[in-house]
Motif scaffolding. Structure first.
Motif, PDB file in Angstrom:
ATOM      1  N   SER A  20      12.604  -1.749  -5.317  1.00 34.98           N
ATOM      2  CA  SER A  20      12.149  -2.215  -6.596  1.00 34.98           C
ATOM      3  C   SER A  20      12.190  -1.424  -7.641  1.00 34.98           C
ATOM      4  O   SER A  20      12.006  -0.397  -7.230  1.00 34.98           O
ATOM      5  N   ASN A  21      12.291  -1.757  -8.991  1.00 38.52           N
ATOM      6  CA  ASN A  21      12.439  -1.201  -9.974  1.00 38.52           C
ATOM      7  C   ASN A  21      13.878  -0.230 -10.173  1.00 38.52           C
ATOM      8  O   ASN A  21      14.071   0.593 -10.945  1.00 38.52           O
ATOM      9  N   ASN A  22      14.567  -0.403  -8.965  1.00 32.79           N
ATOM     10  CA  ASN A  22      15.945   0.161  -9.200  1.00 32.79           C
ATOM     11  C   ASN A  22      15.900   1.775  -8.915  1.00 32.79           C
ATOM     12  O   ASN A  22      16.603   2.338  -9.501  1.00 32.79           O
ATOM     13  N   ILE A  23      14.712   2.033  -8.280  1.00 33.95           N
ATOM     14  CA  ILE A  23      14.455   3.566  -8.080  1.00 33.95           C
ATOM     15  C   ILE A  23      15.823   4.218  -7.409  1.00 33.95           C
ATOM     16  O   ILE A  23      16.183   3.798  -6.256  1.00 33.95           O
ATOM     17  N   LYS A  57       0.796  -0.899   0.059  1.00 35.26           N
ATOM     18  CA  LYS A  57      -0.052   0.108  -0.009  1.00 35.26           C
ATOM     19  C   LYS A  57       0.693   1.281   0.070  1.00 35.26           C
ATOM     20  O   LYS A  57       1.909   1.231   0.609  1.00 35.26           O
ATOM     21  N   ASP A  58       0.383   2.328  -0.408  1.00 35.41           N
ATOM     22  CA  ASP A  58       0.967   3.679  -0.521  1.00 35.41           C
ATOM     23  C   ASP A  58       1.023   4.174   0.954  1.00 35.41           C
ATOM     24  O   ASP A  58       1.814   4.665   1.427  1.00 35.41           O
ATOM     25  N   LEU A  59       0.008   3.998   1.422  1.00 37.47           N
ATOM     26  CA  LEU A  59      -0.031   4.382   2.913  1.00 37.47           C
ATOM     27  C   LEU A  59       0.764   3.715   3.915  1.00 37.47           C
ATOM     28  O   LEU A  59       1.095   2.700   3.654  1.00 37.47           O
ATOM     29  N   ASP A  87       6.370   4.662  -7.650  1.00 38.02           N
ATOM     30  CA  ASP A  87       7.650   4.537  -8.497  1.00 38.02           C
ATOM     31  C   ASP A  87       8.110   3.018  -8.312  1.00 38.02           C
ATOM     32  O   ASP A  87       8.977   2.665  -9.109  1.00 38.02           O
ATOM     33  N   CYS A  88       8.121   2.441  -7.085  1.00 42.80           N
ATOM     34  CA  CYS A  88       8.522   1.262  -6.786  1.00 42.80           C
ATOM     35  C   CYS A  88       7.653   0.034  -6.908  1.00 42.80           C
ATOM     36  O   CYS A  88       7.984  -1.109  -6.861  1.00 42.80           O
TER      37      CYS A  88
END
Length: 138
Positions: free
Chosen positions: A107-110, A43-45, A121-122
């Motif tokens: 994750s996503n190598n942000i 979750k974003d939260l 983004d992740c």
């Protein structure tokens, strides 16, 4: 009708649904000591907030790369956070500005520039077996 429902439920229970496998390959581990700590968020939260990951994992560091395969996550949307707990104190040590002093990754190598990354983004979707390659930021 009720007996048909019970029969179908029973038959479905005989064939448990397997979760997809999430394999995380971690590279750029500079110091061969301590542990890699992994947090899974859905979750974003409360993303990146201590104690709010839905799952936590730990890998002992014994070389400059590490691999973990996670099989207890149902299909869904997730974001992964990682840090190298070099001194095994179970926290990501930070400097006075809040920037991690220990290597970390997402994750996503942000690669955050001026602030912590956002969940959006992740995040990634886990609907079938998936491999993430995460390079630690030192």
């Amino acid at each position: 009708m009720k007996s048909l429902f019970l029969l179908v439920t029973f038959i479905i229970s005989l064939f448990p649904v397997e979760n997809p496998q999430l394999t995380i390959k971690i590279s750029n581990i500079e110091k061969v000591k301590g542990e890699i700590k992994i947090g899974i968020f859905n979750k974003d939260l409360h993303f990146l907030k201590e104690g709010h990951a839905i799952k936590n994992y730990s890998i002992k560091v014994d070389k400059n790369t590490a691999v973990i395969t996670i099989t207890d996550l149902p299909e869904g949307e997730y974001a992964v956070t990682i840090y190298h707990d070099e001194n095994s104190d179970n926290e990501c040590n930070r400097n006075f500005m809040g920037i991690p002093k220990e290597a970390y990754g997402f994750s996503n190598n942000i690669r955050p520039k001026f602030s912590a990354p956002k969940y959006k983004d992740c995040k990634f979707s886990l609907s079938e077996n998936k491999t993430l390659h995460i390079k630690l930021i030192n």
